[in-house]
Design an enzyme around this catalytic site. Structure first.
Site, PDB file in Angstrom:
ATOM      1  N   GLY A  42      30.087 -43.445 -44.134  1.00 47.65           N
ATOM      2  CA  GLY A  42      30.836 -42.009 -44.171  1.00 47.65           C
ATOM      3  C   GLY A  42      29.910 -41.001 -44.905  1.00 47.65           C
ATOM      4  O   GLY A  42      30.537 -39.990 -45.336  1.00 47.65           O
ATOM      5  N   SER A  72      24.685 -40.168 -42.122  1.00 51.62           N
ATOM      6  CA  SER A  72      23.438 -40.378 -41.719  1.00 51.62           C
ATOM      7  C   SER A  72      22.939 -40.026 -40.356  1.00 51.62           C
ATOM      8  O   SER A  72      21.807 -39.669 -40.217  1.00 51.62           O
ATOM      9  CB  SER A  72      23.367 -42.213 -41.931  1.00 51.62           C
ATOM     10  OG  SER A  72      23.986 -42.748 -41.088  1.00 51.62           O
ATOM     11  N   ASP A  91      29.039 -31.793 -40.819  1.00 49.42           N
ATOM     12  CA  ASP A  91      27.914 -32.586 -41.181  1.00 49.42           C
ATOM     13  C   ASP A  91      26.823 -32.102 -41.091  1.00 49.42           C
ATOM     14  O   ASP A  91      25.790 -32.145 -41.920  1.00 49.42           O
ATOM     15  CB  ASP A  91      27.945 -34.143 -40.551  1.00 49.42           C
ATOM     16  CG  ASP A  91      29.223 -34.793 -41.027  1.00 49.42           C
ATOM     17  OD1 ASP A  91      29.998 -34.396 -41.794  1.00 49.42           O
ATOM     18  OD2 ASP A  91      29.543 -35.806 -40.199  1.00 49.42           O
ATOM     19  N   GLY A 102      26.857 -45.938 -41.797  1.00 41.52           N
ATOM     20  CA  GLY A 102      28.123 -46.491 -41.963  1.00 41.52           C
ATOM     21  C   GLY A 102      28.702 -46.172 -42.896  1.00 41.52           C
ATOM     22  O   GLY A 102      30.121 -46.796 -43.016  1.00 41.52           O
ATOM     23  N   ASP A 141      37.160 -29.644 -39.565  1.00 42.47           N
ATOM     24  CA  ASP A 141      36.257 -28.827 -39.069  1.00 42.47           C
ATOM     25  C   ASP A 141      36.393 -28.842 -37.482  1.00 42.47           C
ATOM     26  O   ASP A 141      36.155 -27.377 -37.021  1.00 42.47           O
ATOM     27  CB  ASP A 141      34.699 -29.613 -39.465  1.00 42.47           C
ATOM     28  CG  ASP A 141      34.494 -30.869 -38.945  1.00 42.47           C
ATOM     29  OD1 ASP A 141      35.497 -31.687 -38.450  1.00 42.47           O
ATOM     30  OD2 ASP A 141      33.473 -31.325 -39.043  1.00 42.47           O
TER      31      ASP A 141
END
Length: 389
Positions: free
Chosen positions: A129, A132, A177, A127, A41
Site C-alpha cells: 500500500g 510501488s 499516487d 503490495g 482522489d
C-alpha cells in the site's frame, strides 16, 4: 547523501551488466504514505500524501530502433523486450506493463518517444500500500522526459503515469499516487485538490516537534486489480449519480444527512458516500491543524479515518485493525490504515519518546494473534522524483 544517491552506482553497474553499456542517466521516484484522504482522489476530493525515502531507481538510455527493453533487479525472467509501435493495452502483463504503459501513454499523447533500455532497482515494498507501481511509472516517465527532451512538468508526468495504469494496465486508480511520486518535497506533506490538481506543500516537521510517524507493513499483500477497488469506485460513482452531483466531492458535510436519506435503499452506497464526505472534511481539518502548528491534534482525525475505512468503506482487514488498536492502546497519538486497503500498511503517529513502546506493543500483538511479524519503519517526508545521476 541519501540511500537513493548511494544506490545509484549499484544501479548503474547493474545496467552495464545487463546491457553492456553505461546508462545515459539514473532517475528516482519515491513510494508514498497517505497521511489522510483515502479513496477521495477518484471522487475529485482532497488528499494529503508524503513521499517516503524508499525509491525506485531507473537507469536508462535511448534507442533509435523502436525497441523497448525492460529489466528489474527484483523480478525473475530476465529482459522483457517489446516494440514501441506494437504496444497495446492488455491485462496480465506483469511488472513490465507499468513502464510499458508509460511509453504507450506518451506515444498516444503524440509525444516523440522512441525506444529505450531501462533497468530498475527498488526499495519500495511491493503490495504494502505504499505505491510501488506509481514509483515505477513516474521514474520511467521522468527518465523518458529527459532522454527525449519532452519538457513536461511534474504534474503532466503524473497524468501520463496515471493514464498508463488506468488504460494500459487496467487498474482504475486516481491521480494521488502518481502526483505524490512526482511532486512531493522534502519535509512536507502535499495537500492536493484532485479536481483541479492545485497543490500546496504543507510543512510537516515531525522530528522538530518530538514526534514520529511509523509505518506498519502488515505483510498482507493486496492487489488493486483484483476487483474490490473497482467495485468501491463504481459504488461511489453510483452514489454521485443518485445524488445528482458530478462527484461525491460536491456533497458537503452539512448535506450528508439528507444525502444518506436519499440513498436509504442502498446501504452499501450509503457507507461509501459517508466515508468520502467525512474523509474530505478530515483532510481539511488536518491541514488546518498543521497550519496552526497543532500537529498532535491530527491524531484523533487519523483514528477516525481508520474507523470510517473499516466500517463504512469496508476495506480494512484483521491485521490492519490490530495494528491500529494495539498502537493506540500503547499510547499512540493516532493511527489508521493507509493505501488502497485489503492489506498493506498502517501509519502510527507517536511521541518520539513512546516510539519503541508502541513498536513493541504492535509486534507483541501480532505474535499473540499468530500473525507473521510486521515490518515497522519510520516515514520521513522526502523528496519527489528527480534525476540522481
Amino acid at each position: 547523501m541519501t540511500d537513493t544517491e548511494h544506490g545509484a552506482p549499484r544501479t548503474a553497474a547493474a545496467f552495464y551488466e545487463v546491457y553492456g553499456a553505461e546508462p545515459h542517466g539514473i532517475w528516482a521516484a519515491p513510494g508514498r504514505v497517505n497521511l489522510i484522504g483515502e479513496h477521495t482522489d477518484y471522487n475529485d476530493g482532497f488528499v494529503m500524501p508524503l513521499a517516503l525515502p524508499h525509491t525506485t531507481l531507473a537507469a536508462a538510455s535511448p534507442r533509435t530502433d523502436g525497441v523497448l527493453r525492460l529489466h528489474s533487479g527484483g523480478a525473475e525472467g530476465g529482459i522483457v523486450e517489446l516494440r514501441t509501435d506494437e504496444l497495446r493495452p492488455a491485462a496480465g502483463g506483469g511488472w513490465a506493463a507499468y513502464p510499458a504503459g508509460v511509453v504507450w501513454a506518451m506515444r498516444e499523447a503524440g509525444l516523440p518517444v522512441g525506444g529505450a533500455d531501462l533497468h530498475y532497482d527498488s526499495t519500495v515494498p511491493t503490495g504494502a500500500g505504499l505505491s510501488s507501481s506509481a514509483a515505477l511509472e513516474v521514474a520511467t516517465a521522468l527518465a523518458l522526459n529527459d532522454l527525449y527532451a519532452l519538457g513536461l512538468a511534474p504534474r503532466e508526468l503524473a497524468r501520463l503515469a496515471q493514464r498508463a495504469e488506468n488504460a494500459f494496465v487496467g487498474v482504475p486508480v486516481g491521480i494521488m499516487d502518481q502526483t505524490a511520486a512526482a511532486c512531493c518535497t522534502e519535509g512536507h506533506a502535499l495537500f492536493l485538490d484532485t479536481r483541479d490538481l492545485s497543490q500546496r506543500q504543507v510543512p510537516f516537521d515531525l522530528a522538530g516537534e518530538g514526534l514520529r510517524l511509523l509505518v506498519v507493513d502488515t505483510r498482507v499483500r493486496h492487489e488493486l486489480g483484483d476487483g474490490a477497488y473497482a467495485e468501491r469506485r463504481a459504488g461511489c460513482e453510483r452514489g454521485a449519480r443518485a445524488l445528482g452531483v458530478r462527484a461525491l466531492r460536491d456533497v458537503s458535510l452539512v448535506q450528508l444527512p439528507e444525502s444518506l436519506d436519499r440513498l436509504s435503499g442502498e446501504p452499501v452506497v450509503q457507507g461509501l458516500v459517508r466515508h468520502i464526505v467525512t474523509e474530505n472534511h478530515r483532510v481539511e481539518e488536518v491541514v488546518a491543524c498543521l497550519d496552526a502548528g497543532r500537529t498532535r491534534a491530527i491524531g484523533p482525525l487519523l483514528t477516525a479515518g481508520h474507523a470510517s475505512l473499516r466500517d463504512d468503506f469496508k476495506i480494512s482487514c484483521a491485521e490492519l485493525d490490530l495494528a491500529v488498536d494495539a498502537a493506540n492502546a500503547a499510547g499512540a497519538v493516532g493511527a489508521r490504515m493507509t493505501g488502497g486497503g485489503f492489506g498493506g500498511s498502517a501509519i502510527v503517529l507517536v511521541e518520539e519518546a513512546d516510539a519503541q513502546t508502541v513498536r513493541k506493543a504492535v509486534m507483541e500483538a501480532f505474535a499473540a494473534a499468530g500473525h507473521p511479524a510486521p515490518r515497522i519503519f519510520t516515514a520521513v517526508p522526502s523528496a519527489g522524483a528527480r534525476r540522481v545521476r
